[in-house]
Design a protein around this motif. Structure first.
Motif, PDB file in Angstrom:
ATOM      1  N   LYS A 156       5.331   7.601  -1.389  1.00 36.25           N
ATOM      2  CA  LYS A 156       4.380   6.956  -0.349  1.00 36.25           C
ATOM      3  C   LYS A 156       3.241   8.172  -0.175  1.00 36.25           C
ATOM      4  O   LYS A 156       1.998   7.802  -0.358  1.00 36.25           O
ATOM      5  N   LYS A 157       3.619   9.293   0.246  1.00 38.41           N
ATOM      6  CA  LYS A 157       2.574  10.185   0.338  1.00 38.41           C
ATOM      7  C   LYS A 157       1.882  10.625  -1.051  1.00 38.41           C
ATOM      8  O   LYS A 157       0.608  10.724  -0.880  1.00 38.41           O
ATOM      9  N   GLU A 158       2.545  10.585  -2.240  1.00 36.09           N
ATOM     10  CA  GLU A 158       1.888  11.212  -3.235  1.00 36.09           C
ATOM     11  C   GLU A 158       0.873  10.114  -3.653  1.00 36.09           C
ATOM     12  O   GLU A 158      -0.214  10.441  -4.285  1.00 36.09           O
ATOM     13  N   LYS A 161     -14.437  -5.078  -4.697  1.00 35.97           N
ATOM     14  CA  LYS A 161     -13.335  -4.207  -4.211  1.00 35.97           C
ATOM     15  C   LYS A 161     -12.064  -4.210  -4.999  1.00 35.97           C
ATOM     16  O   LYS A 161     -11.792  -5.338  -5.496  1.00 35.97           O
ATOM     17  N   ILE A 162     -11.319  -3.395  -5.002  1.00 35.59           N
ATOM     18  CA  ILE A 162     -10.204  -3.160  -5.585  1.00 35.59           C
ATOM     19  C   ILE A 162      -8.905  -2.866  -4.536  1.00 35.59           C
ATOM     20  O   ILE A 162      -9.221  -1.697  -3.931  1.00 35.59           O
ATOM     21  N   ARG A 163      -8.181  -3.614  -4.289  1.00 35.94           N
ATOM     22  CA  ARG A 163      -7.125  -3.338  -3.273  1.00 35.94           C
ATOM     23  C   ARG A 163      -5.580  -3.085  -3.682  1.00 35.94           C
ATOM     24  O   ARG A 163      -5.365  -3.491  -4.687  1.00 35.94           O
ATOM     25  N   ILE A 164      -4.751  -2.328  -2.724  1.00 40.05           N
ATOM     26  CA  ILE A 164      -3.586  -1.938  -3.111  1.00 40.05           C
ATOM     27  C   ILE A 164      -2.823  -1.993  -1.859  1.00 40.05           C
ATOM     28  O   ILE A 164      -3.482  -1.612  -0.863  1.00 40.05           O
ATOM     29  N   HIS A 165      -1.741  -2.622  -1.938  1.00 39.56           N
ATOM     30  CA  HIS A 165      -0.772  -2.857  -0.636  1.00 39.56           C
ATOM     31  C   HIS A 165       0.448  -1.844  -0.766  1.00 39.56           C
ATOM     32  O   HIS A 165       1.044  -1.958  -1.568  1.00 39.56           O
ATOM     33  N   ILE A 166       0.418  -0.832   0.257  1.00 36.97           N
ATOM     34  CA  ILE A 166       1.541   0.027   0.065  1.00 36.97           C
ATOM     35  C   ILE A 166       2.187  -0.325   1.285  1.00 36.97           C
ATOM     36  O   ILE A 166       1.877  -0.243   2.548  1.00 36.97           O
ATOM     37  N   PRO A 167       3.535  -0.515   1.064  1.00 35.11           N
ATOM     38  CA  PRO A 167       4.594  -1.039   1.987  1.00 35.11           C
ATOM     39  C   PRO A 167       4.835   0.392   3.055  1.00 35.11           C
ATOM     40  O   PRO A 167       5.023   1.443   2.398  1.00 35.11           O
ATOM     41  N   ASP A 168       4.785   0.190   4.076  1.00 37.86           N
ATOM     42  CA  ASP A 168       4.986   1.456   5.430  1.00 37.86           C
ATOM     43  C   ASP A 168       6.420   1.518   5.512  1.00 37.86           C
ATOM     44  O   ASP A 168       6.938   0.942   6.550  1.00 37.86           O
ATOM     45  N   THR A 169       7.112   2.140   4.486  1.00 38.40           N
ATOM     46  CA  THR A 169       8.480   2.236   4.583  1.00 38.40           C
ATOM     47  C   THR A 169       9.293   3.192   4.119  1.00 38.40           C
ATOM     48  O   THR A 169       8.808   4.009   3.124  1.00 38.40           O
ATOM     49  N   GLU A 170      10.078   3.810   4.567  1.00 44.09           N
ATOM     50  CA  GLU A 170      10.967   5.001   4.019  1.00 44.09           C
ATOM     51  C   GLU A 170      11.393   4.630   2.591  1.00 44.09           C
ATOM     52  O   GLU A 170      11.482   5.756   1.780  1.00 44.09           O
ATOM     53  N   LYS A 184       9.104  -9.815   7.552  1.00 50.17           N
ATOM     54  CA  LYS A 184       9.198  -9.095   8.673  1.00 50.17           C
ATOM     55  C   LYS A 184       9.797  -7.620   8.562  1.00 50.17           C
ATOM     56  O   LYS A 184      10.364  -7.181   9.485  1.00 50.17           O
ATOM     57  N   LYS A 185      10.042  -7.328   7.274  1.00 53.98           N
ATOM     58  CA  LYS A 185      10.806  -6.091   7.120  1.00 53.98           C
ATOM     59  C   LYS A 185      10.084  -4.624   7.580  1.00 53.98           C
ATOM     60  O   LYS A 185      10.315  -3.709   8.019  1.00 53.98           O
ATOM     61  N   TYR A 186       8.757  -4.641   7.052  1.00 55.25           N
ATOM     62  CA  TYR A 186       7.893  -3.404   7.258  1.00 55.25           C
ATOM     63  C   TYR A 186       6.375  -3.828   7.155  1.00 55.25           C
ATOM     64  O   TYR A 186       6.237  -5.154   6.895  1.00 55.25           O
ATOM     65  N   ASP A 187       5.429  -2.904   7.497  1.00 52.88           N
ATOM     66  CA  ASP A 187       4.037  -3.025   7.643  1.00 52.88           C
ATOM     67  C   ASP A 187       3.668  -2.799   6.202  1.00 52.88           C
ATOM     68  O   ASP A 187       4.010  -2.091   5.401  1.00 52.88           O
TER      69      ASP A 187
END
Lengths: 354, 263
Positions: free
Chosen positions: B228-230, B214-223, B252-255
């Motif tokens: 992020k959408k693209e 598997k290949i994974r990428i971590h996207i920070p859920d932050t404004e 602990k700043k964002y998911d």
């Protein structure tokens, strides 16, 4: 038991909660996404774990509707226009006008799936199922050999008939799934089982834990796996899911999942997405909850939907019952027992929502 | 961009409230919901309209809004992701031979390309470290030389146009590779970015085959992550799935949302 394996998975109802429109859409639905219809409570097998207590005699609580009444219920379902209808039982093929029922749904473009033990499926039956527009079928197969399956299903020859049915259905181009209930007899051979059904050409293996409900509670409990056996068995499932990814789905179904999900969905404003109609026309919204909300022969399904079936998961009595079940062993404490005892009937109040 | 309706699938459509429709695909056995506009666009595609015609219809209907083209494009991607329509991307003249792993001579140019994105970011870039020093020529080289991070590059006219950086599996995450960077030339068109990402990813899989599943990428859920959408569309289009979310990570700043491609 066939029915409970199916309740969440056979629908194929997968929505992507990260997509805004899907969430908002689920708040705006005009009817359930899926309806499960028990066309009979009779069954030609007598499985040790059956939660419906189905047998040749049928179920005393849910005597089946006559041909005219069931076609009327079919019309009521079509009026709500769900995307999928699952034909359940008992063994659906014991219903004489089964093909007419399936035909009526498929004529309207509704996706029809069915759950069967495969015992009565021969070439002629496969042709009829094809003609009437059945799209998907799940066959119960609980082992890799006769010893495992026939003992569990209590009828000699049921393994051979189920395997033969799968072969015929795959050959005819049906999408075929199998359901598997792990127990003391079969859990060690799961790798072999998955390999076996993959070679038969099935597209999905649906596994659910043995539930202490119905006959499973009265007679079958000795066959339930213990904690350690479940631990190792679950690891096998996830391993198989990885190995067969892209070729065949291997799913581990949680019977409590919808309890948690629907309770939270209600809070988020989402509507009931699955409705079940028993063989006598009684309307339910969960296989494992002994709460009915009415009967299709008294009022139409649409009336029930408009009067609060859409928000039934917010009903205080329902919430009370949901909170009673925290793990699968809590099912055996339920009183009344689903399918075995006369269910409680609740008055719809639109879930307290205006 | 050539749009096509999905010819193979049988769809059961039901009208819901407030203009929504729910659509059940008999082949994939999945249900999806569309809002009024998305359903209108789906119908236009099914009638044979192309992208420009659809934009022009909406232009005459609502006037040329600032984000009209982008909105239509996003809706089309959303329809494609739901397997309701198909796209055929225009040919971008990048052959398979132009996609390769970077070598000693490439680090300087990779560094320049990445640093250009600090000034004018491309819409689809992703960088694990928001720090220019991390992308100096020598640090990029050290990471690749020590088997810590590979750079897969797309070369066009002897210039590096796009870079995908992948960290191969570490012992604690055996079988999982991590995407640590996606970079394109700042002015590259959207279609080309998408095409190149698919090709880079294919090459990355080829290089790492046998070591990973598997290949994974971590996207920070932050404004703060404006694209992020693209990025998420780019990943979903290439078969990534939303695997999990780590709550309150990174001090602990964002998911952190995990998107994973299973191989």
């Amino acid at each position: 038991m066939e029915q409970n394996v199916v309740s969440d998975s056979i629908t194929g109802f997968k929505y992507a909660p990260n997509l805004k429109d899907d969430y908002e859409g689920l708040r705006q639905v005009n009817g359930p996404m899926m309806v499960s219809l028990d066309v009979t409570s009779r069954c030609n097998l007598s499985c040790i774990h059956c939660l419906n207590d189905s047998s040749n005699r049928g179920n005393s609580v849910y005597e089946e509707m006559n041909d005219r009444d069931i076609l009327m219920v079919v019309d009521q379902i079509i009026e709500l226009n769900p995307h999928t209808v699952c034909i359940c039982g008992g063994e659906p093929l014991l219903r004489k006008n089964l093909f007419d029922i399936i035909d009526k749904f498929s004529q309207k473009g509704i996706f029809v799936s069915m759950v069967s033990n495969g015992f009565l499926i021969d070439s002629e039956c496969v042709n009829k199922l094809k003609e009437c527009g059945l799209k998907f079928i799940q066959i119960s197969l609980d082992g890799v050999n006769k010893k495992q399956h026939d003992y569990f299903r209590s009828v000699q020859g049921s393994f051979d008939r189920a395997v033969s049915a799968i072969k015929l259905l795959v050959k005819a181009g049906f999408n075929v799934a199998v359901s598997f209930v792990p127990n003391k007899l079969n859990h060690k051979d799961f790798y072999e089982y998955v390999d076996f059904v993959n070679k038969l050409g099935v597209i999905s293996v649906r596994v659910m834990p043995f539930l202490p409900l119905g006959r499973g509670n009265k007679f079958g409990k000795l066959l339930m796996l213990n904690e350690e056996e479940y631990f190792y068995f679950q690891r096998k499932i996830f391993r198989c899911a990885e190995i067969y990814r892209g070729k065949m789905d291997v799913e581990w179904g949680d019977p409590l999942d919808h309890y948690i999900r629907m309770k939270n969905n209600y809070k988020a404003g989402l509507k009931t997405y699955c409705v079940e109609i028993r063989a006598n026309g009684d309307i339910f919204f969960s296989t494992y909850m002994p709460i009915k909300i009415g009967n299709c022969l008294k009022k139409s399904l649409k009336e029930y939907w408009l009067n609060g079936l859409d928000n039934v998961w917010g009903n205080p009595t329902v919430i009370q019952w949901v909170n009673k079940v925290k793990n699968i062993y809590d099912f055996e404490k339920l009183d009344p027992q689903p399918y075995f005892d006369t269910p409680i009937e609740i008055k719809l109040d639109n879930g307290g929502r205006i | 961009m050539i749009l096509q309706k999905n010819k193979n699938d049988f769809l059961h459509v039901r009208n819901e409230k407030k203009g929504y429709v729910s659509i059940f695909n008999h082949n994939t056995r999945t249900t999806t919901f569309l809002n009024e506009t998305a359903y209108e666009i789906l119908k236009l595609v099914n009638e044979g309209k192309n992208y420009e015609e659809i934009v022009s219809i909406y232009n005459s209907k609502y006037g040329m809004g600032e984000n009209l083209e982008e909105e239509v494009l996003n809706t089309l991607y959303s329809l494609k992701y739901r397997k309701l329509i198909e796209f055929e991307m225009e040919n971008n003249n990048i052959s398979e031979n132009d996609i390769r792993v970077a070598g000693e001579k490439d680090y300087s140019e990779i560094s320049k390309l990445i640093k250009k994105n600090f000034i004018k970011p491309n819409k689809y870039i992703y960088m694990a470290a928001d720090n220019e020093v991390y992308y100096n020529e020598e640090t990029i080289r050290i990471r690749q030389f020590n088997n810590y991070e590979y750079n897969i590059v797309a070369v066009e006219n002897a210039r590096i146009e796009a870079v995908l950086t992948i960290a191969p599996p570490r012992s604690q995450f055996f079988g999982t590779s991590l995407i640590t960077g996606i970079f394109f030339s700042p002015d590259m068109s959207e279609d080309k970015c998408k095409l190149l990402f698919t090709k880079l990813l294919e090459k990355g899989k080829e290089y790492l085959l046998g070591d990973i599943n598997k290949i994974r990428i971590h996207i920070p859920d932050t404004e703060n992550l404006r694209n992020k959408k693209e990025l998420i569309y780019l990943l979903l289009e290439n078969g990534f799935i939303n695997e999990a979310t780590l709550k309150n990570e990174i001090c602990k700043k964002y998911d952190l949302i995990f998107y994973t491609l299973f191989i």
